[in-house]
Write a protein that holds these residues in place. Structure first.
Motif, PDB file in Angstrom:
ATOM      1  N   HIS A 123     -17.156  -0.608   3.033  1.00 17.47           N
ATOM      2  CA  HIS A 123     -16.019   0.314   3.044  1.00 17.47           C
ATOM      3  C   HIS A 123     -15.587   0.718   4.453  1.00 17.47           C
ATOM      4  O   HIS A 123     -14.475   1.223   4.638  1.00 17.47           O
ATOM      5  CB  HIS A 123     -16.357   1.577   2.257  1.00 17.47           C
ATOM      6  CG  HIS A 123     -16.493   1.361   0.781  1.00 17.47           C
ATOM      7  ND1 HIS A 123     -15.509   0.757   0.022  1.00 17.47           N
ATOM      8  CD2 HIS A 123     -17.489   1.676  -0.083  1.00 17.47           C
ATOM      9  CE1 HIS A 123     -15.893   0.707  -1.239  1.00 17.47           C
ATOM     10  NE2 HIS A 123     -17.088   1.244  -1.333  1.00 17.47           N
ATOM     11  N   SER A 126     -12.426   3.035  -2.456  1.00 19.76           N
ATOM     12  CA  SER A 126     -12.424   2.857  -1.004  1.00 19.76           C
ATOM     13  C   SER A 126     -12.005   4.123  -0.270  1.00 19.76           C
ATOM     14  O   SER A 126     -11.649   5.142  -0.876  1.00 19.76           O
ATOM     15  CB  SER A 126     -11.455   1.730  -0.645  1.00 19.76           C
ATOM     16  OG  SER A 126     -10.117   2.138  -0.922  1.00 19.76           O
ATOM     17  N   ALA A 127     -12.005   4.029   1.050  1.00 17.67           N
ATOM     18  CA  ALA A 127     -11.538   5.141   1.875  1.00 17.67           C
ATOM     19  C   ALA A 127     -10.068   5.418   1.615  1.00 17.67           C
ATOM     20  O   ALA A 127      -9.615   6.563   1.664  1.00 17.67           O
ATOM     21  CB  ALA A 127     -11.778   4.830   3.347  1.00 17.67           C
ATOM     22  N   ASN A 167     -17.055   1.955  -6.034  1.00 12.21           N
ATOM     23  CA  ASN A 167     -15.976   0.973  -5.912  1.00 12.21           C
ATOM     24  C   ASN A 167     -14.729   1.532  -5.242  1.00 12.21           C
ATOM     25  O   ASN A 167     -13.884   0.785  -4.767  1.00 12.21           O
ATOM     26  CB  ASN A 167     -15.612   0.420  -7.285  1.00 12.21           C
ATOM     27  CG  ASN A 167     -15.187   1.517  -8.250  1.00 12.21           C
ATOM     28  OD1 ASN A 167     -15.818   2.579  -8.314  1.00 12.21           O
ATOM     29  ND2 ASN A 167     -14.128   1.278  -9.007  1.00 12.21           N
ATOM     30  N   THR A 191     -18.861   9.870   3.237  1.00  7.62           N
ATOM     31  CA  THR A 191     -17.900   8.832   2.860  1.00  7.62           C
ATOM     32  C   THR A 191     -17.087   8.431   4.085  1.00  7.62           C
ATOM     33  O   THR A 191     -16.922   9.207   5.030  1.00  7.62           O
ATOM     34  CB  THR A 191     -16.947   9.320   1.761  1.00  7.62           C
ATOM     35  OG1 THR A 191     -16.184  10.435   2.273  1.00  7.62           O
ATOM     36  CG2 THR A 191     -17.694   9.752   0.506  1.00  7.62           C
ATOM     37  N   GLY A 198     -14.974   5.992  -0.436  1.00  8.51           N
ATOM     38  CA  GLY A 198     -15.709   5.088   0.434  1.00  8.51           C
ATOM     39  C   GLY A 198     -17.139   5.546   0.602  1.00  8.51           C
ATOM     40  O   GLY A 198     -17.629   5.751   1.720  1.00  8.51           O
TER      41      GLY A 198
END
Length: 393
Positions: free
Chosen positions: A117, A12-13, A10, A76, A18
């Motif tokens: 993402h 994010s970047a 969940n 990621t 991400g």
């Protein structure tokens, strides 16, 4: 909000993550690959077993079927651009020049894949098996302090063989730790295909609308920690964990601790090929004793003080102006030395040979450490572990 069992899908970047939220049977790279199962995950990527199609767009169903499987490492979103600019050029240049028989890290291609993402850089690599830590844990479960000496000798010879190849290209591995040692998979005559069919992936959980898949390393190649050297010498062991490799100019990365290599603890830290050798020395001690050699989590000065006391070594003159060196506390006479700690788990003869090897790796001054090539070719303790199986029959 439900907790994710593995990587936090969940985040994010923008949160610094991400992760790639993939699912079983999902296709990648325009349909070239199909995800079969999840192999594992780490601080900045997840790795997936994929099946790739033959030239005619179909999957193999014959004696060569084992070779249609690859591993895809999906980075990621937060790290993908950095990996593209820093790691990918090394993989495609310096590492591509390594010897064919021990090609490192068995990289074959890269591509980009989109998710909710953003965009993920993906590496296509050879499939790996169980981590070496499984063998270490199996020995620990019997009450042993560490692995038998001959097992550690063999592992050391494998690692040094790979490091010598990397260092010849001036590539620093930077991750010579237990988690970077893995086994290959059993492949050929359909062994891998049969294993995959007999161990289907766990059911995907949907959490916050994202597929959470459980990791299932390939476990069709297993060994026992108590095997004799005639068998150990044939183990399919390999060095992995190439995600932090560097070429000149080398510079320590903040998220890594480099097994407390002294040069990385200075006020103006450095690192280099000799840092890999320090890390190997720390790993060998851990494998033999089941414990970390250096345990201080204090300041750089306090950690340098512990290293000095354990090794009974001196701080290089060139470091005396460094602020952390100037703050090193007085010697602690109650600190158990390296030799004393080895004697707690090894025989007198074993201690003597191991200590001689470790003191070639664990030298405070990086310039005083032996090179990977020198250790691989000239150290008697290492050479004893690198003999072929016929020497032990």
């Amino acid at each position: 909000m439900a907790l994710f069992p593995e990587e936090p899908l969940n985040l994010s970047a923008a949160d610094g993550y991400g992760y790639f939220p993939a699912d079983i049977n999902q296709t990648l790279n325009g349909g070239e690959f199909t995800i079969v199962r999840k192999l594992g995950w780490g601080p900045r990527s997840s790795t997936w077993l994929v099946q790739d199609k033959d030239e005619d767009g179909t999957y193999l169903d014959n004696e060569d079927s084992d070779y249609q499987y690859s591993a895809v490492q999906a980075f990621t979103v937060a790290k993908s651009k950095e990996v593209e600019s820093r790691l990918l050029p090394i993989v495609e240049n310096e590492l591509s020049r390594t010897d064919e028989e021990i090609h490192f890290p068995n990289y074959s291609d890269s591509f980009w894949e989109k998710s909710v993402h953003g965009e993920h850089l993906c590496f296509v690599m050879d499939v790996y098996g169980l981590p070496f830590s499984h063998v270490v844990q199996a020995a620990a479960n019997t009450g042993r302090a560490g692995l038998p000496v001959h097992v550690v000798q063999y592992a050391s010879s494998v690692i040094l063989e790979k490091l010598a190849v990397l260092h010849a290209e001036k590539v620093m591995h930077a991750g010579v730790e237990l988690k970077s040692i893995v086994f290959s998979v059993a492949r050929g005559d359909g062994d891998l295909t049969k294993h995959i069919a007999s161990t289907p992936p766990a059911k995907t959980q949907i959490i916050d609308g994202l597929p959470a898949v459980q990791s299932q390393p390939i476990s069709n190649y297993k060994v026992k920690w108590y095997e004799p050297m005639s068998d150990v010498s044939q183990w399919m062991l390999r060095l992995s964990g190439f995600g932090y490799v560097q070429v000149q100019p080398y510079a320590p990365e903040r998220e890594l601790n480099y097994s407390s290599a002294p040069e990385t603890l200075l006020e103006n830290p450095t690192c280099g090929l000799a840092t890999d050798i320090w890390m190997l020395g720390c790993l060998v001690f851990q494998l033999l004793t089941g414990k970390q050699l250096f345990t201080s989590t204090g300041t750089g000065a306090e950690r340098l003080g512990e290293i000095r006391d354990v090794l009974q070594d001196i701080i290089p003159d060139a470091w005396q102006a460094d602020g952390h060196v100037q703050a090193i506390p007085d010697a602690n006479g109650s600190t158990r030395t390296l030799e004393q700690r080895l004697k707690e788990v090894l025989s007198e003869d074993e201690t003597s040979a191991v200590y001689a090897f470790l003191r070639k790796c664990l030298v405070i001054d990086p310039a005083g450490r032996k090179s990977a090539k020198d250790l691989e070719l000239r150290d008697e303790w290492v050479k004893e572990g690198s003999k072929c199986s016929c020497c032990y029959r």
